[in-house]
Design a protein around this motif. Structure first.
Motif, PDB file in Angstrom:
ATOM      1  N   VAL A 285      -8.703   3.206  -2.012  1.00 18.32           N
ATOM      2  CA  VAL A 285      -7.678   3.744  -1.116  1.00 18.32           C
ATOM      3  C   VAL A 285      -7.653   5.250  -1.239  1.00 18.32           C
ATOM      4  CG1 VAL A 285      -6.196   1.743  -1.242  1.00 18.32           C
ATOM      5  CG2 VAL A 285      -5.912   3.574  -2.861  1.00 18.32           C
ATOM      6  N   GLY A 286      -6.939   5.882  -0.299  1.00 21.18           N
ATOM      7  CA  GLY A 286      -6.797   7.333  -0.340  1.00 21.18           C
ATOM      8  C   GLY A 286      -5.488   7.711  -1.019  1.00 21.18           C
ATOM      9  N   HIS A 287      -5.009   8.875  -0.714  1.00 22.67           N
ATOM     10  CA  HIS A 287      -3.764   9.350  -1.313  1.00 22.67           C
ATOM     11  C   HIS A 287      -2.585   8.697  -0.617  1.00 22.67           C
ATOM     12  CE1 HIS A 287      -5.428  12.488  -3.844  1.00 22.67           C
ATOM     13  NE2 HIS A 287      -6.333  12.650  -2.907  1.00 22.67           N
ATOM     14  N   LEU A 288      -1.917   7.838  -1.335  1.00 20.52           N
ATOM     15  CA  LEU A 288      -0.763   7.164  -0.769  1.00 20.52           C
ATOM     16  C   LEU A 288       0.350   7.169  -1.789  1.00 20.52           C
ATOM     17  CD1 LEU A 288      -2.365   3.937   0.709  1.00 20.52           C
ATOM     18  CD2 LEU A 288      -1.313   5.737   2.013  1.00 20.52           C
ATOM     19  N   SER A 289       1.569   6.908  -1.320  1.00 21.48           N
ATOM     20  CA  SER A 289       2.639   6.689  -2.287  1.00 21.48           C
ATOM     21  C   SER A 289       2.553   5.234  -2.753  1.00 21.48           C
ATOM     22  CB  SER A 289       3.990   6.952  -1.651  1.00 21.48           C
ATOM     23  OG  SER A 289       4.187   6.080  -0.570  1.00 21.48           O
ATOM     24  N   ILE A 290       3.282   4.929  -3.810  1.00 20.62           N
ATOM     25  CA  ILE A 290       3.170   3.587  -4.396  1.00 20.62           C
ATOM     26  C   ILE A 290       3.575   2.516  -3.392  1.00 20.62           C
ATOM     27  CG2 ILE A 290       4.027   2.069  -6.189  1.00 20.62           C
ATOM     28  CD1 ILE A 290       4.223   4.322  -8.023  1.00 20.62           C
ATOM     29  N   GLN A 291       4.626   2.775  -2.636  1.00 20.91           N
ATOM     30  CA  GLN A 291       5.068   1.709  -1.734  1.00 20.91           C
ATOM     31  C   GLN A 291       4.084   1.513  -0.590  1.00 20.91           C
ATOM     32  OE1 GLN A 291       8.996   2.738  -0.582  1.00 20.91           O
ATOM     33  NE2 GLN A 291       8.422   4.640   0.419  1.00 20.91           N
ATOM     34  N   ARG A 292       3.507   2.592  -0.084  1.00 21.50           N
ATOM     35  CA  ARG A 292       2.525   2.426   0.977  1.00 21.50           C
ATOM     36  C   ARG A 292       1.268   1.753   0.452  1.00 21.50           C
ATOM     37  NH1 ARG A 292       1.423   7.964   3.725  1.00 21.50           N
ATOM     38  NH2 ARG A 292       0.402   6.799   5.376  1.00 21.50           N
ATOM     39  N   ALA A 293       0.888   2.100  -0.783  1.00 18.05           N
ATOM     40  CA  ALA A 293      -0.271   1.433  -1.377  1.00 18.05           C
ATOM     41  C   ALA A 293       0.014  -0.051  -1.554  1.00 18.05           C
ATOM     42  CB  ALA A 293      -0.606   2.068  -2.719  1.00 18.05           C
ATOM     43  N   ALA A 294       1.263  -0.384  -1.887  1.00 17.56           N
ATOM     44  CA  ALA A 294       1.617  -1.800  -2.044  1.00 17.56           C
ATOM     45  C   ALA A 294       1.454  -2.544  -0.722  1.00 17.56           C
ATOM     46  CB  ALA A 294       3.055  -1.924  -2.549  1.00 17.56           C
ATOM     47  N   VAL A 295       1.890  -1.920   0.371  1.00 15.75           N
ATOM     48  CA  VAL A 295       1.731  -2.567   1.681  1.00 15.75           C
ATOM     49  C   VAL A 295       0.253  -2.732   2.007  1.00 15.75           C
ATOM     50  CG1 VAL A 295       2.129  -2.273   4.127  1.00 15.75           C
ATOM     51  CG2 VAL A 295       3.929  -1.749   2.534  1.00 15.75           C
ATOM     52  N   TRP A 296      -0.511  -1.709   1.694  1.00 16.84           N
ATOM     53  CA  TRP A 296      -1.956  -1.747   1.956  1.00 16.84           C
ATOM     54  C   TRP A 296      -2.605  -2.902   1.197  1.00 16.84           C
ATOM     55  CZ3 TRP A 296      -6.884  -1.252   0.254  1.00 16.84           C
ATOM     56  CH2 TRP A 296      -7.802  -0.636   1.094  1.00 16.84           C
ATOM     57  N   VAL A 297      -2.233  -3.031  -0.089  1.00 15.01           N
ATOM     58  CA  VAL A 297      -2.809  -4.094  -0.910  1.00 15.01           C
ATOM     59  C   VAL A 297      -2.418  -5.458  -0.367  1.00 15.01           C
ATOM     60  CG1 VAL A 297      -2.575  -5.219  -3.137  1.00 15.01           C
ATOM     61  CG2 VAL A 297      -3.097  -2.822  -3.029  1.00 15.01           C
ATOM     62  N   LEU A 298      -1.168  -5.602   0.062  1.00 11.24           N
ATOM     63  CA  LEU A 298      -0.726  -6.900   0.545  1.00 11.24           C
ATOM     64  C   LEU A 298      -1.410  -7.278   1.841  1.00 11.24           C
ATOM     65  CD1 LEU A 298       3.031  -6.924  -0.312  1.00 11.24           C
ATOM     66  CD2 LEU A 298       1.207  -8.226  -1.330  1.00 11.24           C
ATOM     67  N   ASP A 299      -1.704  -6.267   2.670  1.00 13.92           N
ATOM     68  CA  ASP A 299      -2.473  -6.554   3.879  1.00 13.92           C
ATOM     69  C   ASP A 299      -3.781  -7.226   3.532  1.00 13.92           C
ATOM     70  OD1 ASP A 299      -1.686  -3.706   5.989  1.00 13.92           O
ATOM     71  OD2 ASP A 299      -0.917  -5.750   5.898  1.00 13.92           O
ATOM     72  N   ARG A 300      -4.423  -6.668   2.500  1.00 17.86           N
ATOM     73  CA  ARG A 300      -5.711  -7.240   2.159  1.00 17.86           C
ATOM     74  C   ARG A 300      -5.594  -8.485   1.312  1.00 17.86           C
ATOM     75  NH1 ARG A 300      -5.770  -3.039   3.863  1.00 17.86           N
ATOM     76  NH2 ARG A 300      -7.424  -2.071   5.081  1.00 17.86           N
TER      77      ARG A 300
END
Lengths: 128, 525
Positions: free
Chosen positions: B264-279
C-alpha cells in the motif's frame, strides 16, 4: 595436490627414466597425457583437486617403454628433463615430451600413494 | 466460541442412536426458549426462526447420522420449530446483528459534502445573477469581453460539475471511526473560500451597488478557477497520493493463520484498514469454524492428564509444589498424540479423496442426462415427444442422483454450513444455463472460495472493529500493528516499509556474447 598461487609447490616425486622406442620414423613413449592450463580441469578423472591444471597420464600402452619404466596411470608429471610441467599448455607439454633429438626423457612424477608411503615410513620412524 | 463445552455437547449427542433422537428433540422443546447465546450447559436451544429455511438443522452435529435430503426429497418448511446447535445460534445472532436499523451516521458525511459542493457551484451563478436582478438599469453595458467570459465560465462550471460527479458522487464504501482528515480539510477549505468570496462580494458589490459588471463577471470567473484548483488538490490528496506503494502489510487471520501480503501507499490507519478489508473479502478463503479443531480423539487423550485434588486447608505452598511436580511428571510421560494426529490426518485425506471421486463421477453422470435444445430441433416432435424444461426444472431433474454424493462430500469437508440445498440448486441452474461442464459446476465446492462468494447482499454492511494502540488517523509507519476484529476472529496487520531500491546499470554489448568449446584433449606421446 592443490596449490596456493604464489607459494612454492611441494610434492613427493618419483624419478622415472623412459627410453624412447623407435617405431619407423617416430620415437614413441607409450602413454597419453591430458590436462594443461588451456584445458578444462573439471573433466580430469585422476586429479584430487578439480582446479588442478597439471599434466596427467591418462593411458599407458601395456608393454610400452613407459610401462616398463614404471609409469602408472593417473600420475601427474611435474618435470620433463628439467622443464616444469605444472603450468604449461597441452601442446607445450606434448612438444617437450616428443623432441626428436632426445632419446631419453627423465620425468618427475607424483602420485597419492607416494605421499602415503612417506607418511607411513615417517610414522614408523617416529614410533621408534 | 466455547470449545470445550461444545465438545461435550457433540459427544453427548453423537453417542446416541437415531431412534433416541426423537426423544431428545421432544425433551429439548420443553426446555425454556431463551435467546441466550452464552448458555453454559447444554448447547441446544429451541428457537422459532422467522421463516429462514435452515437446511437440515442438525447437519452441524457429528457425523454418524444419516442424511435427509440426499435420499428423500424433503420439503423444508419455514415456520416450524427446530432445535439448533450453538453454531447456528451464533450465525443467527450475527445475521440479526447485521440487520440493525439503518444508521443515519452513514449518510451525514456525504450529505454535508453534497450541500457544500452545491453551494459552491451555485455561488458563481448567484454572483452573476444578483446584480442583474437587483439593479439592472444602473449596470454598465458590457459587450464582447463579457460574453467571452460567460462562455469560459460556463465551460469551467460544466467541467467542475462532471468531475465532481465522477470523483465525489460515489457511494461511500465504509464509515470510518474517526474523521477522514483530508476530506475534512478540503471541506473546510471550500467553505472558507466560498465564505470569504461571499463576504467580499457582500461588502464590495452588494452594498455600494457596483456598476462595473465586467469586474463582477471576472470575479465570478476567478472563483470558478479557485474551485477548480481545490478540486485538483482534492484529487491529489484523496486519490493519487496513496497510489505509489510504500509499505508492505502482512495480514494474518488469528484463527487459522491464513495470511497475505499487500503493498500500500501512504495512508492513515483507518484508510489502510478499509483497504485491507476490501481485499480480505476477495482474497482470503472463507472462515470455517468447523475446520479449526483437532479431532476429538487426540484432544481427549491430552485432556486426561493428572488431576490434582488438594484436600487440606492451608494449601498455599504445598499445592504449588505438588502441582509443579505433577506437571513435570506428566511432561515426562511419553506423549504419542503427534503420532495419532499424523494418522488421523492421513485418514481424513483419504476419506476426502474417496468422497470427492464419488462426487465427481456422480456429477459427470448426472450432466449427461440433459442436453440443450436448439431452436431448429423443436419441429421434430412426432417421433420422440420430449418434455421441454426450463433451467430450474432441468436442475431439479438432475439434482436427485448427485445429491447424496454431494451431501456426503460436504459433510466430510465440513462445508455443509455454507451450502444449503437451495443454493446448490440455484448454482446448478446457473451452470446449466451457461453451458458449463461438470467440472465448472464443482469448482465452487471443491475448495474454500473467498468470503465474497458466500455473502448475501445485505444493504446494512459488515461490522468490524479497528483495534489499535495508536490513534487511527495517524499515518502508517514501520512497526505499526493493528487488528481488525469481528465476532469470532480477527485480522492482525503488521506494517513494514518497502526497501529502498538502488538500481544500477550494466551495459552489455550484443556483440560480446561469444562462446568456445571446453577443451579436454588427450594426446599420445
Amino acid at each position: 595436490m592443490s596449490f596456493v598461487p604464489g607459494q612454492p609447490v611441494t610434492a613427493v616425486v618419483q624419478r622415472i627414466e623412459i627410453q624412447k622406442l623407435r617405431q619407423g620414423n617416430n620415437l614413441i613413449l607409450g602413454f597419453s597425457i591430458g590436462g594443461g592450463i588451456d584445458q578444462d580441469p573439471g573433466q580430469n578423472p585422476f586429479s584430487e583437486d578439480k582446479t588442478d591444471k597439471g599434466i596427467y597420464v591418462t593411458r599407458i600402452t601395456p608393454g610400452g617403454p613407459a610401462d616398463v619404466a614404471g609409469l602408472m596411470m593417473g600420475d601427474k608429471i611435474m618435470q620433463v628433463n628439467g622443464w616444469d610441467m605444472t603450468m604449461v599448455t597441452h601442446d607445450k607439454a606434448r612438444k617437450r615430451l616428443t623432441k626428436k633429438n632426445e632419446d631419453v626423457v627423465r620425468l618427475l612424477v607424483t602420485r597419492k600413494s607416494l605421499e602415503e608411503a612417506v607418511k607411513h615410513s615417517m610414522g614408523t620412524y617416529h614410533k621408534q | 466460541m466455547d470449545n470445550e463445552s461444545q465438545y461435550s455437547g457433540y459427544s453427548y449427542k453423537s453417542s446416541h442412536s437415531r431412534s433416541s433422537r426423537k426423544h431428545r428433540d421432544r425433551r429439548d422443546r420443553h426446555r425454556s426458549k431463551s435467546r441466550d447465546s452464552s448458555s453454559r450447559g447444554d448447547k441446544s436451544v429451541t428457537i422459532q426462526t422467522p421463516g429462514e429455511p435452515l437446511l437440515d438443522a442438525e447437519s452441524t452435529r457429528g457425523d454418524d447420522r444419516d442424511d435427509n435430503w440426499g435420499e428423500t426429497t424433503t420439503v423444508v418448511t419455514g415456520t416450524s420449530e427446530h432445535s439448533i446447535s450453538n453454531e447456528d445460534l451464533t450465525r443467527v445472532t450475527k445475521d440479526l446483528e447485521e440487520s440493525t436499523p439503518l444508521e443515519c451516521k452513514r449518510f451525514v458525511g456525504p450529505a454535508l459534502g453534497g450541500c457544500l459542493s452545491f453551494f459552491a457551484l451555485v455561488t458563481p451563478l448567484a454572483f452573476l445573477i444578483l446584480p442583474q436582478v437587483l439593479w439592472r438599469d444602473a449596470l454598465e453595458p458590457c459587450g464582447t469581453p463579457c460574453e467571452g467570459l460567460y462562455v469560459s465560465l460556463a465551460f469551467k462550471l460544466l467541467v467542475l460539475l462532471i468531475s465532481s460527479w465522477a470523483l465525489f458522487l460515489r457511494p461511500p464504501r465504509a464509515t470510518l471511526p474517526r474523521f477522514f482528515v483530508f476530506r475534512c480539510l478540503l471541506m473546510v477549505l471550500v467553505f472558507l473560500f466560498v465564505a470569504s468570496y461571499w463576504l467580499f462580494y457582500g461588502v464590495r458589490v452588494l452594498e455600494p451597488r457596483e456598476k462595473d459588471y465586467r469586474g463582477i463577471v471576472e470575479y465570478a470567473a476567478s472563483l470558478v478557477d479557485a474551485l477548480l484548483f481545490i478540486q485538483y488538490l482534492a484529487l491529489v490528496l484523496l486519490e493519487v497520493r496513496h497510489l505509489q506503494p510504500a509499505f508492505c502489510l502482512k495480514v494474518v487471520r488469528s484463527t487459522d493463520g491464513a495470511s497475505r501480503f499487500y503493498n500500500v501507499g501512504h495512508l492513515s490507519i483507518q484508510r489502510a484498514a478499509v483497504w485491507v478489508l476490501d481485499r480480505y473479502y476477495s482474497d482470503f478463503p472463507v472462515y470455517n469454524p468447523a475446520l479449526l479443531n483437532l479431532p476429538k480423539s487426540i484432544l481427549s487423550k491430552k485432556m486426561t492428564g493428572f488431576k490434582v485434588y488438594s484436600l487440606d486447608e492451608n494449601t498455599t505452598n504445598n499445592s504449588t509444589g505438588q502441582s509443579r511436580a505433577m506437571i513435570a511428571a506428566a511432561a515426562r510421560r511419553r506423549d504419542n498424540s503427534h503420532n495419532e494426529f499424523y494418522y488421523e490426518e492421513a485418514e481424513m485425506d483419504r476419506r476426502i479423496r474417496k468422497r470427492k471421486a464419488r462426487l465427481v463421477v456422480a456429477v459427470e453422470e448426472a450432466f449427461t442426462h440433459i442436453k440443450r435444445l436448439h431452436e431448429d430441433e423443436v419441429a421434430s416432435s412426432p417421433k420422440h415427444p420430449r418434455e421441454v424444461m426450463d433451467p430450474r426444472e432441468a436442475a431439479q431433474a438432475i439434482f436427485a442422483p448427485m445429491a447424496r454424493a454431494m451431501q456426503k462430500y460436504l459433510r466430510t469437508t465440513r462445508q455443509q454450513a455454507f451450502h444449503s440445498m437451495e443454493s446448490i440448486l440455484t448454482h446448478l441452474q446457473f451452470c446449466i444455463t451457461h453451458n458449463m461442464t461438470p467440472k465448472a459446476f464443482l469448482e465452487r465446492y471443491l475448495g474454500p472460495g473467498p468470503t465474497m462468494q458466500y455473502q448475501q447482499q445485505s444493504g446494512r454492511g459488515r461490522q468490524w472493529t479497528l483495534v489499535s494502540e495508536e490513534p487511527v488517523t495517524s499515518a502508517l509507519r514501520q512497526g505499526l500493528v493493528f487488528s481488525l476484529r469481528r465476532l469470532d476472529f480477527s485480522l492482525v496487520v503488521t506494517v513494514t516499509p518497502l526497501p529502498f531500491l538502488r538500481l544500477g546499470e550494466e551495459f552489455i554489448d550484443p556483440k560480446s556474447h561469444k562462446f568456445v568449446m571446453r577443451l579436454q584433449s588427450e594426446t599420445s606421446v
